[in-house]
Design an enzyme around this catalytic site. Sequence first.
Site, PDB file in Angstrom:
ATOM      1  N   TYR A  72      -5.354  23.702 -48.973  1.00 22.61           N
ATOM      2  CA  TYR A  72      -3.962  24.137 -48.893  1.00 22.61           C
ATOM      3  C   TYR A  72      -3.909  25.649 -48.996  1.00 22.61           C
ATOM      4  O   TYR A  72      -4.341  26.223 -49.999  1.00 22.61           O
ATOM      5  CB  TYR A  72      -3.154  23.492 -50.023  1.00 22.61           C
ATOM      6  CG  TYR A  72      -1.739  23.989 -50.131  1.00 22.61           C
ATOM      7  CD1 TYR A  72      -0.813  23.723 -49.113  1.00 22.61           C
ATOM      8  CD2 TYR A  72      -1.312  24.723 -51.237  1.00 22.61           C
ATOM      9  CE1 TYR A  72       0.495  24.183 -49.205  1.00 22.61           C
ATOM     10  CE2 TYR A  72      -0.004  25.175 -51.333  1.00 22.61           C
ATOM     11  CZ  TYR A  72       0.888  24.901 -50.307  1.00 22.61           C
ATOM     12  OH  TYR A  72       2.181  25.355 -50.397  1.00 22.61           O
TER      13      TYR A  72
ATOM     14  N   ASP B 156       5.946  35.469 -56.206  1.00 21.08           N
ATOM     15  CA  ASP B 156       6.226  34.618 -55.037  1.00 21.08           C
ATOM     16  C   ASP B 156       7.727  34.626 -54.747  1.00 21.08           C
ATOM     17  O   ASP B 156       8.448  33.679 -55.047  1.00 21.08           O
ATOM     18  CB  ASP B 156       5.733  33.198 -55.327  1.00 21.08           C
ATOM     19  CG  ASP B 156       5.886  32.261 -54.138  1.00 21.08           C
ATOM     20  OD1 ASP B 156       6.137  32.762 -53.025  1.00 21.08           O
ATOM     21  OD2 ASP B 156       5.759  31.039 -54.329  1.00 21.08           O
TER      22      ASP B 156
ATOM     23  N   ASP C 157       1.256  27.038 -46.039  1.00 20.94           N
ATOM     24  CA  ASP C 157       2.598  27.341 -46.539  1.00 20.94           C
ATOM     25  C   ASP C 157       3.149  28.524 -45.737  1.00 20.94           C
ATOM     26  O   ASP C 157       2.639  29.634 -45.835  1.00 20.94           O
ATOM     27  CB  ASP C 157       2.480  27.693 -48.019  1.00 20.94           C
ATOM     28  CG  ASP C 157       3.768  28.178 -48.648  1.00 20.94           C
ATOM     29  OD1 ASP C 157       4.812  28.185 -47.981  1.00 20.94           O
ATOM     30  OD2 ASP C 157       3.716  28.564 -49.836  1.00 20.94           O
TER      31      ASP C 157
ATOM     32  N   ASP D  29       6.483  29.327 -45.931  1.00 21.23           N
ATOM     33  CA  ASP D  29       7.776  29.627 -46.556  1.00 21.23           C
ATOM     34  C   ASP D  29       8.934  29.115 -45.688  1.00 21.23           C
ATOM     35  O   ASP D  29       8.949  27.961 -45.302  1.00 21.23           O
ATOM     36  CB  ASP D  29       7.900  31.121 -46.830  1.00 21.23           C
ATOM     37  CG  ASP D  29       6.960  31.600 -47.932  1.00 21.23           C
ATOM     38  OD1 ASP D  29       6.432  30.744 -48.664  1.00 21.23           O
ATOM     39  OD2 ASP D  29       6.752  32.812 -48.059  1.00 21.23           O
TER      40      ASP D  29
ATOM     41  N   HIS E 108       4.025  23.812 -43.598  1.00 20.12           N
ATOM     42  CA  HIS E 108       5.279  23.301 -44.150  1.00 20.12           C
ATOM     43  C   HIS E 108       6.296  24.426 -44.186  1.00 20.12           C
ATOM     44  O   HIS E 108       5.979  25.581 -44.446  1.00 20.12           O
ATOM     45  CB  HIS E 108       5.093  22.627 -45.516  1.00 20.12           C
ATOM     46  CG  HIS E 108       4.768  23.507 -46.672  1.00 20.12           C
ATOM     47  ND1 HIS E 108       5.684  24.361 -47.259  1.00 20.12           N
ATOM     48  CD2 HIS E 108       3.635  23.646 -47.396  1.00 20.12           C
ATOM     49  CE1 HIS E 108       5.129  24.976 -48.278  1.00 20.12           C
ATOM     50  NE2 HIS E 108       3.871  24.583 -48.375  1.00 20.12           N
TER      51      HIS E 108
ATOM     52  N   GLU F  83      10.398  25.384 -45.488  1.00 13.13           N
ATOM     53  CA  GLU F  83      11.292  24.966 -46.558  1.00 13.13           C
ATOM     54  C   GLU F  83      12.742  25.319 -46.260  1.00 13.13           C
ATOM     55  O   GLU F  83      13.032  26.153 -45.390  1.00 13.13           O
ATOM     56  CB  GLU F  83      10.849  25.584 -47.877  1.00 13.13           C
ATOM     57  CG  GLU F  83      10.807  27.089 -47.874  1.00 13.13           C
ATOM     58  CD  GLU F  83       9.943  27.648 -48.987  1.00 13.13           C
ATOM     59  OE1 GLU F  83      10.498  28.375 -49.834  1.00 13.13           O
ATOM     60  OE2 GLU F  83       8.725  27.381 -49.020  1.00 13.13           O
TER      61      GLU F  83
ATOM     62  N   CYS G  72       9.545  31.105 -55.358  1.00 18.42           N
ATOM     63  CA  CYS G  72       8.661  30.019 -55.778  1.00 18.42           C
ATOM     64  C   CYS G  72       9.490  28.801 -56.159  1.00 18.42           C
ATOM     65  O   CYS G  72      10.554  28.918 -56.791  1.00 18.42           O
ATOM     66  CB  CYS G  72       7.821  30.480 -56.974  1.00 18.42           C
ATOM     67  SG  CYS G  72       6.924  29.152 -57.813  1.00 18.42           S
TER      68      CYS G  72
ATOM     69  N   ARG H  40       9.749  20.897 -46.240  1.00 16.85           N
ATOM     70  CA  ARG H  40       9.859  20.949 -47.708  1.00 16.85           C
ATOM     71  C   ARG H  40      11.330  21.104 -48.092  1.00 16.85           C
ATOM     72  O   ARG H  40      12.051  21.898 -47.484  1.00 16.85           O
ATOM     73  CB  ARG H  40       9.044  22.128 -48.250  1.00 16.85           C
ATOM     74  CG  ARG H  40       9.332  22.454 -49.714  1.00 16.85           C
ATOM     75  CD  ARG H  40       8.426  23.546 -50.217  1.00 16.85           C
ATOM     76  NE  ARG H  40       9.102  24.409 -51.173  1.00 16.85           N
ATOM     77  CZ  ARG H  40       8.519  25.379 -51.855  1.00 16.85           C
ATOM     78  NH1 ARG H  40       7.239  25.640 -51.659  1.00 16.85           N
ATOM     79  NH2 ARG H  40       9.211  26.115 -52.703  1.00 16.85           N
TER      80      ARG H  40
ATOM     81  N   GLU I 159       9.795  19.221 -53.412  1.00 13.27           N
ATOM     82  CA  GLU I 159       9.421  20.208 -54.412  1.00 13.27           C
ATOM     83  C   GLU I 159      10.160  20.041 -55.734  1.00 13.27           C
ATOM     84  O   GLU I 159      11.367  19.779 -55.770  1.00 13.27           O
ATOM     85  CB  GLU I 159       9.668  21.614 -53.864  1.00 13.27           C
ATOM     86  CG  GLU I 159       9.337  22.746 -54.826  1.00 13.27           C
ATOM     87  CD  GLU I 159       7.874  22.865 -55.206  1.00 13.27           C
ATOM     88  OE1 GLU I 159       7.274  21.854 -55.622  1.00 13.27           O
ATOM     89  OE2 GLU I 159       7.312  23.979 -55.092  1.00 13.27           O
TER      90      GLU I 159
ATOM     91  N   ASN J  56       3.334  18.358 -55.231  1.00  9.67           N
ATOM     92  CA  ASN J  56       2.739  19.583 -55.747  1.00  9.67           C
ATOM     93  C   ASN J  56       2.392  19.385 -57.221  1.00  9.67           C
ATOM     94  O   ASN J  56       3.267  19.081 -58.025  1.00  9.67           O
ATOM     95  CB  ASN J  56       3.761  20.717 -55.565  1.00  9.67           C
ATOM     96  CG  ASN J  56       3.261  22.062 -56.036  1.00  9.67           C
ATOM     97  OD1 ASN J  56       2.106  22.229 -56.388  1.00  9.67           O
ATOM     98  ND2 ASN J  56       4.153  23.044 -56.033  1.00  9.67           N
TER      99      ASN J  56
END
Length: 288
Positions: free
Chosen positions: A34, A48, A75, A77, A102, A104, A112, A147, A177, A199
């Site tokens: 990942y 983050d 990731d 974002d 992914h 989000e 984060c 996500r 998440e 996660n």
Amino acid sequence: MRALLAQDALLRAPGIIDPLAGKLVEANGFSAAYVTGGGISRSLGFPDVGLLSMTEVVDRVRLMAEAVSIPLIVDIDTGFGNALNLMRAIRLFEDAGAAAVHIEDQVTPKKCGHYNGKQIISTEEMTLKIEAALSARNDPDFLIIARTDARAVEGFDAAIKRANAYVEAGAEMIFFEAPTSKDEIRIAAKEIEAPLLINMFGGGKTPSVPIKELEDYGCKVVIFPSHLQRAAVRAMQRALDILKVEELADGEDDTLMVSFPEREELVGLKGHMALEKRYLTIPDPVLP
């Protein structure tokens, strides 16, 4: 990646931030890794909070994909902007060698998933982003994961509803998440109409759950985004503490650091030396 997901076992993907970490993950027998956006951000000295550019992350992913043969879940974002920014991101990350990404439903810039004060876009905007992402990919095997961070903003039931709307829009897996209990993970795995990515790390909003329980719930992928980076930070702190008091700077502790030969084996020095011997007109190399 799709072949791995077709298996019954829960897929474990440790988080990596550079090619060396990827080589370690592969050498230790993991089937996937990942690529953690938060980890990359922290490796550059930032929290983050969405401060990285798309090209900074793409460049890292390209180097990681070159270094390993296992698939990378990346990731990205929010896709670095709106749906059109996301379309370009999909093309770039696919070209860089990612097997899956992914995206989000936070606003840009994101935070984060385990920070407070997150904000999310509308369900309609996110479903359009998912459709845009699907239309932008060239390889149908390139996996698009959606996500949702809605659990912390709108509540658990609303987050489940959003997740299923994302599945209807074409998302092939859901990253749910920051659930706050084992029951929430179990219910999410049951009620979301797509495979579930979860996660796992200590200190966040989600409790640690044994792998066997996650499998029993029906989760498909578990990521460990921060284990390697946090372990490395602690080891570096210990090494620096030793250097402050050691009489000999070259003193080594095999419980703290790998040996010089081990490190060179990890990065393939022997194979490189063989290529030098085959193709270059230089004396035989001497391995450490």
